[in-house]
Structures are given as C-alpha cells and as structure tokens.
Design a protein around this motif. Sequence first.
Motif, PDB file in Angstrom:
ATOM      1  N   THR A  66       0.634  -0.700  -0.144  1.00 55.08           N
ATOM      2  CA  THR A  66       0.284  -0.337  -0.123  1.00 55.08           C
ATOM      3  C   THR A  66       0.766   1.365   0.012  1.00 55.08           C
ATOM      4  OG1 THR A  66      -0.624  -0.114   2.628  1.00 55.08           O
ATOM      5  CG2 THR A  66      -2.219  -1.128   1.035  1.00 55.08           C
ATOM      6  N   VAL A  67       1.766   0.941   0.416  1.00 55.64           N
ATOM      7  CA  VAL A  67       3.188   2.031   0.667  1.00 55.64           C
ATOM      8  C   VAL A  67       3.919   2.287  -0.376  1.00 55.64           C
ATOM      9  CG1 VAL A  67       5.388   3.323   1.490  1.00 55.64           C
ATOM     10  CG2 VAL A  67       3.455   2.422   3.046  1.00 55.64           C
ATOM     11  N   MET A  68       4.172   1.530  -1.253  1.00 55.34           N
ATOM     12  CA  MET A  68       4.010   1.321  -3.078  1.00 55.34           C
ATOM     13  C   MET A  68       2.953   1.720  -3.525  1.00 55.34           C
ATOM     14  SD  MET A  68       6.941  -2.216  -2.911  1.00 55.34           S
ATOM     15  CE  MET A  68       6.955  -2.109  -4.310  1.00 55.34           C
ATOM     16  N   ARG A  69       2.228   2.138  -3.577  1.00 58.17           N
ATOM     17  CA  ARG A  69       1.501   2.279  -5.353  1.00 58.17           C
ATOM     18  C   ARG A  69       0.713   4.196  -4.222  1.00 58.17           C
ATOM     19  NH1 ARG A  69      -0.986  -2.808  -3.667  1.00 58.17           N
ATOM     20  NH2 ARG A  69      -3.179  -1.761  -2.567  1.00 58.17           N
ATOM     21  N   GLU A  70       0.590   3.821  -2.561  1.00 58.76           N
ATOM     22  CA  GLU A  70       0.128   5.048  -3.170  1.00 58.76           C
ATOM     23  C   GLU A  70       1.748   6.354  -2.897  1.00 58.76           C
ATOM     24  OE1 GLU A  70      -0.465   7.777   1.543  1.00 58.76           O
ATOM     25  OE2 GLU A  70       0.058   5.908   1.887  1.00 58.76           O
ATOM     26  N   PHE A  71       3.060   6.071  -3.041  1.00 59.98           N
ATOM     27  CA  PHE A  71       3.975   6.643  -3.301  1.00 59.98           C
ATOM     28  C   PHE A  71       4.664   6.274  -4.531  1.00 59.98           C
ATOM     29  CE2 PHE A  71       3.439   7.129   1.071  1.00 59.98           C
ATOM     30  CZ  PHE A  71       2.842   8.598   1.578  1.00 59.98           C
ATOM     31  N   ASP A  72       3.743   5.617  -5.412  1.00 63.10           N
ATOM     32  CA  ASP A  72       4.395   5.142  -7.018  1.00 63.10           C
ATOM     33  C   ASP A  72       4.738   6.884  -7.424  1.00 63.10           C
ATOM     34  OD1 ASP A  72       3.948   3.194  -9.148  1.00 63.10           O
ATOM     35  OD2 ASP A  72       2.894   4.630 -10.019  1.00 63.10           O
ATOM     36  N   GLY A  73       6.472   6.211  -8.288  1.00 63.09           N
ATOM     37  CA  GLY A  73       7.133   6.938  -8.648  1.00 63.09           C
ATOM     38  C   GLY A  73       7.866   7.290  -8.397  1.00 63.09           C
ATOM     39  N   THR A  74       8.182   6.914  -6.982  1.00 66.52           N
ATOM     40  CA  THR A  74       9.223   7.078  -5.951  1.00 66.52           C
ATOM     41  C   THR A  74       9.971   6.056  -6.241  1.00 66.52           C
ATOM     42  OG1 THR A  74       7.852   8.233  -4.020  1.00 66.52           O
ATOM     43  CG2 THR A  74      10.155   6.887  -3.988  1.00 66.52           C
ATOM     44  N   GLU A  75      11.145   6.531  -6.448  1.00 70.64           N
ATOM     45  CA  GLU A  75      12.461   5.145  -7.007  1.00 70.64           C
ATOM     46  C   GLU A  75      12.583   4.385  -5.756  1.00 70.64           C
ATOM     47  OE1 GLU A  75      12.799   4.333 -10.219  1.00 70.64           O
ATOM     48  OE2 GLU A  75      11.676   5.311 -10.840  1.00 70.64           O
ATOM     49  N   ILE A  76      12.292   2.653  -5.607  1.00 69.95           N
ATOM     50  CA  ILE A  76      12.523   2.340  -4.593  1.00 69.95           C
ATOM     51  C   ILE A  76      13.402   1.301  -5.038  1.00 69.95           C
ATOM     52  CG2 ILE A  76      11.582   1.095  -2.144  1.00 69.95           C
ATOM     53  CD1 ILE A  76       9.359   2.158  -3.011  1.00 69.95           C
ATOM     54  N   LEU A  77      14.639   1.491  -4.169  1.00 71.34           N
ATOM     55  CA  LEU A  77      16.232   0.679  -3.929  1.00 71.34           C
ATOM     56  C   LEU A  77      16.675   0.175  -2.092  1.00 71.34           C
ATOM     57  CD1 LEU A  77      17.673   3.266  -6.841  1.00 71.34           C
ATOM     58  CD2 LEU A  77      16.811   0.990  -7.718  1.00 71.34           C
ATOM     59  N   ARG A  78      17.264  -1.502  -2.592  1.00 70.84           N
ATOM     60  CA  ARG A  78      18.161  -1.440  -0.715  1.00 70.84           C
ATOM     61  C   ARG A  78      19.131  -0.740  -1.373  1.00 70.84           C
ATOM     62  NH1 ARG A  78      14.435  -3.702   1.313  1.00 70.84           N
ATOM     63  NH2 ARG A  78      12.775  -5.484   0.357  1.00 70.84           N
ATOM     64  N   VAL A  79      20.031  -0.871   0.333  1.00 65.23           N
ATOM     65  CA  VAL A  79      21.714   0.085  -0.037  1.00 65.23           C
ATOM     66  C   VAL A  79      21.654  -0.704   1.625  1.00 65.23           C
ATOM     67  CG1 VAL A  79      21.318   2.127   0.895  1.00 65.23           C
ATOM     68  CG2 VAL A  79      22.797   1.395   0.494  1.00 65.23           C
ATOM     69  N   PRO A  80      23.078  -1.044   1.924  1.00 66.17           N
ATOM     70  CA  PRO A  80      23.472  -1.560   2.828  1.00 66.17           C
ATOM     71  C   PRO A  80      23.906  -0.516   3.765  1.00 66.17           C
ATOM     72  CG  PRO A  80      24.174  -2.698   1.192  1.00 66.17           C
ATOM     73  CD  PRO A  80      23.807  -1.981   0.362  1.00 66.17           C
ATOM     74  N   GLU A  81      22.837  -0.600   5.232  1.00 66.24           N
ATOM     75  CA  GLU A  81      22.582   0.333   5.951  1.00 66.24           C
ATOM     76  C   GLU A  81      23.941   1.636   6.647  1.00 66.24           C
ATOM     77  OE1 GLU A  81      20.182   1.860   9.933  1.00 66.24           O
ATOM     78  OE2 GLU A  81      20.115  -0.380   9.552  1.00 66.24           O
ATOM     79  N   ALA A  82      24.776   0.148   6.479  1.00 66.92           N
ATOM     80  CA  ALA A  82      26.387   0.085   7.228  1.00 66.92           C
ATOM     81  C   ALA A  82      26.650   1.112   6.010  1.00 66.92           C
ATOM     82  CB  ALA A  82      27.221  -0.960   6.980  1.00 66.92           C
ATOM     83  N   ALA A  83      27.054   0.867   4.716  1.00 69.18           N
ATOM     84  CA  ALA A  83      27.796   2.033   3.709  1.00 69.18           C
ATOM     85  C   ALA A  83      27.065   2.904   3.602  1.00 69.18           C
ATOM     86  CB  ALA A  83      27.030   1.094   2.463  1.00 69.18           C
ATOM     87  N   LEU A  84      25.094   3.500   4.115  1.00 69.49           N
ATOM     88  CA  LEU A  84      24.292   4.249   4.248  1.00 69.49           C
ATOM     89  C   LEU A  84      25.094   5.712   4.673  1.00 69.49           C
ATOM     90  CD1 LEU A  84      22.747   6.009   2.046  1.00 69.49           C
ATOM     91  CD2 LEU A  84      20.859   5.065   3.960  1.00 69.49           C
ATOM     92  N   LYS A  85      25.603   4.573   6.138  1.00 67.48           N
ATOM     93  CA  LYS A  85      25.384   5.339   7.513  1.00 67.48           C
ATOM     94  C   LYS A  85      27.207   6.479   7.242  1.00 67.48           C
ATOM     95  CE  LYS A  85      24.204   3.314  11.579  1.00 67.48           C
ATOM     96  NZ  LYS A  85      23.921   2.780  12.716  1.00 67.48           N
ATOM     97  N   ALA A  86      27.963   5.080   6.216  1.00 69.13           N
ATOM     98  CA  ALA A  86      29.313   5.810   6.159  1.00 69.13           C
ATOM     99  C   ALA A  86      29.150   7.448   5.044  1.00 69.13           C
ATOM    100  CB  ALA A  86      29.834   4.674   5.474  1.00 69.13           C
ATOM    101  N   TRP A  87      28.169   7.131   4.270  1.00 70.92           N
ATOM    102  CA  TRP A  87      28.499   8.121   3.549  1.00 70.92           C
ATOM    103  C   TRP A  87      27.178   9.539   3.868  1.00 70.92           C
ATOM    104  CZ3 TRP A  87      24.449   8.237  -1.375  1.00 70.92           C
ATOM    105  CH2 TRP A  87      24.503   9.604  -1.875  1.00 70.92           C
ATOM    106  N   LEU A  88      26.176   8.957   4.191  1.00 67.35           N
ATOM    107  CA  LEU A  88      25.363  10.436   4.417  1.00 67.35           C
ATOM    108  C   LEU A  88      26.216  10.804   5.598  1.00 67.35           C
ATOM    109  CD1 LEU A  88      21.991   9.373   3.050  1.00 67.35           C
ATOM    110  CD2 LEU A  88      23.515  10.058   1.596  1.00 67.35           C
ATOM    111  N   PRO A  89      26.159  12.577   5.494  1.00 66.65           N
ATOM    112  CA  PRO A  89      26.503  13.356   7.055  1.00 66.65           C
ATOM    113  C   PRO A  89      25.172  13.346   8.026  1.00 66.65           C
ATOM    114  CG  PRO A  89      26.589  14.372   5.070  1.00 66.65           C
ATOM    115  CD  PRO A  89      25.588  13.536   4.345  1.00 66.65           C
ATOM    116  N   VAL A  90      25.357  13.524   8.782  1.00 60.98           N
ATOM    117  CA  VAL A  90      23.669  14.128  10.040  1.00 60.98           C
ATOM    118  C   VAL A  90      24.272  14.576  10.525  1.00 60.98           C
ATOM    119  CG1 VAL A  90      23.035  11.843   9.406  1.00 60.98           C
ATOM    120  CG2 VAL A  90      24.679  11.774  11.347  1.00 60.98           C
ATOM    121  N   GLU A  91      22.921  15.602  11.382  1.00 60.40           N
ATOM    122  CA  GLU A  91      23.216  16.325  12.312  1.00 60.40           C
ATOM    123  C   GLU A  91      23.816  15.665  13.785  1.00 60.40           C
ATOM    124  OE1 GLU A  91      19.362  18.158  12.505  1.00 60.40           O
ATOM    125  OE2 GLU A  91      19.398  19.720  11.576  1.00 60.40           O
ATOM    126  N   GLU A  92      24.353  16.459  14.197  1.00 55.56           N
ATOM    127  CA  GLU A  92      24.829  15.360  15.330  1.00 55.56           C
ATOM    128  C   GLU A  92      23.620  15.340  16.590  1.00 55.56           C
ATOM    129  OE1 GLU A  92      28.076  14.945  18.367  1.00 55.56           O
ATOM    130  OE2 GLU A  92      28.126  16.473  16.506  1.00 55.56           O
TER     131      GLU A  92
END
Length: 195
Positions: A125-151
């Motif tokens: 239902t979430v996939m249908r509701e937001f149709d048009g959003t490209e949904i991909l999977r990524v390992p959380e550790a790789a994402l944490k190492a890349w994306l900067p976050v607030e303190e």
Amino acid sequence: MDKQQKSGRVKLLLVLAVCAFPMVASYFTYYVIKPSGRTNYGEIIDPRNYPIPAALGVTTLEGKPSGLDAYKGKWIMLLSGPADCQEACKKQLFAMRQLRLMQGKEMERIERVWLVTDAQPLDTTVMREFDGTEILRVPEAALKAWLPVEEGGKASEHMYLIDPLGNLMMRFPKDADPSKVKKDIGKLLKASAIG
C-alpha cells in the motif's frame, strides 16, 4: 549672516544627510546588525567531502545491482530508512512527492529516490501510495558511512539533494518546512542549466 545664506546652508546640510544616509545605514547593518548572508534553508554539503561511493551496494527490490548513477542528469531528492515505513517516513515520502509536483513544468528534472536500509518486505500500500518514487535497497552500514547527519541524528530523519552531476550537495533539517524546501529547490532549478 543673512536669512538667505542660513537657509542655503540648511538645505545643503539636508542634501548631504540624504546622500550619506544609505552609506551610514549599510555600515550600521553590516557591522552592528551583522546579517548572516545565508539565503538557503537546507545545509550546503561540500561534495568533495561526501562523494557518492562507487561501491555503495545499491540493488533493486528484486536484488539486481543498481546505483544512483542511473539518475545522473536529474536532480535527486533522496530519503533513506527501513522498509517498515511508519508515520514519519510516510510524511517524508508525501512531502517529497508534493515538492516535486510544486515545481510545475520543472518537475521532470527531479527524481524521487527512497533507499531502503534492510531486507524486510515493503508494504504494497505504501508502494502504491507513493508510486513514482524509485525504491532501492542499500546496506545500512554503507549509507551511514556516506550520508552526513546532524549531531546525534540519523540519515532517515533528513531529505538529501543530489545534483545532476551526481554530487551530494544539500541536506534538509529534520521535520523540514516544505515551503522553505520548495524555495531552495526552485532557486537551484532556476540557477542551474543542467538537469
């Protein structure tokens, strides 16, 4: 000193005061009020410090290798988080969809991407509701190492913007004000000849 001479001097001093006022006001504003000079709402990220990793490990929902470079040439609004999309996640996906629509004829220059950080199944239902959003999977550790976050924050609390050359260049605050995000994106699209 006669009356006419006195009147002439007063007029001359008034003309000088009118001419000097803008300069005095600008010095006062710059040195006393000290405006910040920041016109953007989102935080600008130096892409040299956060290049998109070549081995991010992005896959499609079916498990086929993919990558964010597939969207080069377009602006990417990026969200991340677990497959279990709760209320905050849905709110972000909704805002992202609306922000794209609000750009009018420029909306075709923008892609919406949701990076799912686990292997859990997605709610259809979430996939249908937001149709048009490209949904991909990524390992959380790789994402944490890349994306900067607030303190003390998490990447899933922010929306990020990637430019058409593939550079991570802006992060919006947690619970961002959509009208301010819209202004930032609008300014970028207007100023950019690419994407």
